[in-house]
Enzyme design. Structure first.
Site, PDB file in Angstrom:
ATOM      1  N   HIS A  60       1.814   7.852  -0.155  1.00 38.51           N
ATOM      2  CA  HIS A  60       0.775   8.540   0.640  1.00 38.51           C
ATOM      3  C   HIS A  60       0.228   7.584   1.684  1.00 38.51           C
ATOM      4  CE1 HIS A  60      -1.716   6.550  -2.403  1.00 38.51           C
ATOM      5  NE2 HIS A  60      -2.811   6.829  -1.720  1.00 38.51           N
ATOM      6  N   HIS A  62      -2.735   6.206   2.575  1.00 36.81           N
ATOM      7  CA  HIS A  62      -3.897   5.314   2.531  1.00 36.81           C
ATOM      8  C   HIS A  62      -3.512   3.867   2.872  1.00 36.81           C
ATOM      9  CE1 HIS A  62      -6.424   8.229  -0.142  1.00 36.81           C
ATOM     10  NE2 HIS A  62      -6.544   8.476   1.141  1.00 36.81           N
ATOM     11  N   ASP A  64      -4.284   0.954   1.793  1.00 41.22           N
ATOM     12  CA  ASP A  64      -3.919  -0.009   0.738  1.00 41.22           C
ATOM     13  C   ASP A  64      -2.508   0.255   0.204  1.00 41.22           C
ATOM     14  OD1 ASP A  64      -5.184   2.359  -0.443  1.00 41.22           O
ATOM     15  OD2 ASP A  64      -5.044   1.344  -2.370  1.00 41.22           O
ATOM     16  N   HIS A  65      -1.821   1.286   0.750  1.00 42.69           N
ATOM     17  CA  HIS A  65      -0.445   1.590   0.349  1.00 42.69           C
ATOM     18  C   HIS A  65       0.552   1.397   1.495  1.00 42.69           C
ATOM     19  CE1 HIS A  65      -1.683   3.480  -3.547  1.00 42.69           C
ATOM     20  NE2 HIS A  65      -2.821   3.396  -2.886  1.00 42.69           N
ATOM     21  N   HIS A 118      -4.853  13.994  -4.422  1.00 41.63           N
ATOM     22  CA  HIS A 118      -5.493  12.758  -3.941  1.00 41.63           C
ATOM     23  C   HIS A 118      -5.446  12.760  -2.409  1.00 41.63           C
ATOM     24  CE1 HIS A 118      -6.673   8.552  -3.845  1.00 41.63           C
ATOM     25  NE2 HIS A 118      -5.593   8.243  -3.162  1.00 41.63           N
ATOM     26  N   ASP A 140      -1.280   7.079  -6.253  1.00 39.62           N
ATOM     27  CA  ASP A 140      -2.667   7.225  -6.717  1.00 39.62           C
ATOM     28  C   ASP A 140      -2.907   8.605  -7.327  1.00 39.62           C
ATOM     29  OD1 ASP A 140      -3.196   4.689  -5.811  1.00 39.62           O
ATOM     30  OD2 ASP A 140      -4.478   5.308  -4.145  1.00 39.62           O
ATOM     31  N   HIS A 178      -2.489   1.160  -9.034  1.00 38.93           N
ATOM     32  CA  HIS A 178      -3.706   0.359  -9.254  1.00 38.93           C
ATOM     33  C   HIS A 178      -3.863  -0.059 -10.705  1.00 38.93           C
ATOM     34  CE1 HIS A 178      -5.737   0.862  -5.311  1.00 38.93           C
ATOM     35  NE2 HIS A 178      -5.091   2.023  -5.270  1.00 38.93           N
TER      36      HIS A 178
HETATM   37 FE    FE Z   1      -4.795   3.309  -3.525  1.00 33.52          FE
HETATM   38 ZN    ZN Z   2      -4.916   6.340  -2.257  1.00 27.29          ZN
END
Ligand code: FE
Ligand code: ZN
Length: 266
Positions: A60, A62, A64-65, A118, A140, A178
């Protein structure tokens, strides 16, 4: 951490930021990474072990990915796969439900599941490693004893997405993005204090973390036994969710929504 002589695929959670894992698959000098939120930890391993990065898989959009994708693409020219329905910094091939990709050097074919909730276009990758173990990269959406927050979706969508993961083989290695396990378990024990599998998992996870070890991968079987979000129809879970909501809850979606609200405020 990596055994360069292994003849089987190795599956390694590479820590990034405070609690992300970038999953690295490698075999015979070739590697694939999932959700590289940062490029540095991967660049370091590629150099250290002389690995060729064949592909980058994204679940996805985001940051942090996907934060490390541009740098890794520039460095390695690895093929980038990601959800068709999301805007990504780089994507060579957009994927949707029932698509398949083959990572030849790892002898691995992965099929795609659409798992919105998400984010609106979130996907998972499922397949069988050359060790015979099934594996799912679920970003996530499903966490150890938890699930992702609903930033772009509804409880009904998330229940449906989790249902697709719950029917995977029980021994499927669940590779989430995570290390949220201890915090999730602390909450899950409030929901189901009498669940002995959950109590046992809490002991195991505490020991792993105190030794600096990841609590992942999990398995689908363990999530079915201990993750409240995977158990909305269990009496103990639905009773606790109804008590939190202060009203009777008559569907899995209503129970899920109450659990999500509870966890958000925990
Ligand atoms: Fe994340
Ligand atoms: Zn995420």
């Amino acid at each position: 951490m990596i055994n360069p002589d292994s003849s089987r695929t190795q599956l390694i959670p590479v820590p990034a930021f405070s609690d992300n894992y970038i999953w690295l698959l490698c075999k015979g000098g070739h590697a694939v990474v999932v959700d590289p939120g940062a490029s540095e930890p991967i660049e370091k391993l590629l150099g250290q072990y002389h690995l060729t990065l064949d592909a980058i898989l994204l679940t996805h959009h985001h940051p942090d990915h996907v934060g490390g994708v541009k740098a890794l693409k520039a460095l390695t020219n690895a093929k980038v796969y990601g959800p068709l329905g999301e805007t990504l910094p780089v994507c060579d091939e957009g994927l949707k439900e029932d698509d398949n990709i083959t990572l030849e050097n790892l002898g691995l074919t992965l099929s795609i599941l659409d798992i919105p909730g998400h984010t609106a276009g979130h996907i998972a990758y499922f397949g069988y490693l050359d060790t015979g173990k099934p594996v799912v990269f679920c970003g996530d959406t499903l966490f150890a004893a938890g699930c992702g927050r609903l930033f772009e979706g509804t409880p009904a969508q998330m229940v449906n997405s989790l249902a697709k993961l719950k029917v995977l083989p029980l021994e499927t290695l669940v590779c989430c993005a995570h290390e949220y396990t201890l915090a999730n378990l602390r909450w899950a024990l409030q929901v189901e204090p009498g669940n002995t599998a959950l109590q046992q998992r809490w002991q195991t996870a505490q020991r792993q973390r105190s030794e600096g070890l990841p609590t992942l991968p999990s398995t689908i079987g363990l999530e079915l036994e201990t993750n409240p979000f995977c158990r909305p129809l269990q009496q103990s879970v639905s009773d606790a969710a109804a008590a939190y909501a202060g009203e009777p809850l008559t569907s899995a979606v209503a129970v899920f929504a109450s659990l999500r609200e509870w966890k958000n405020n925990f």
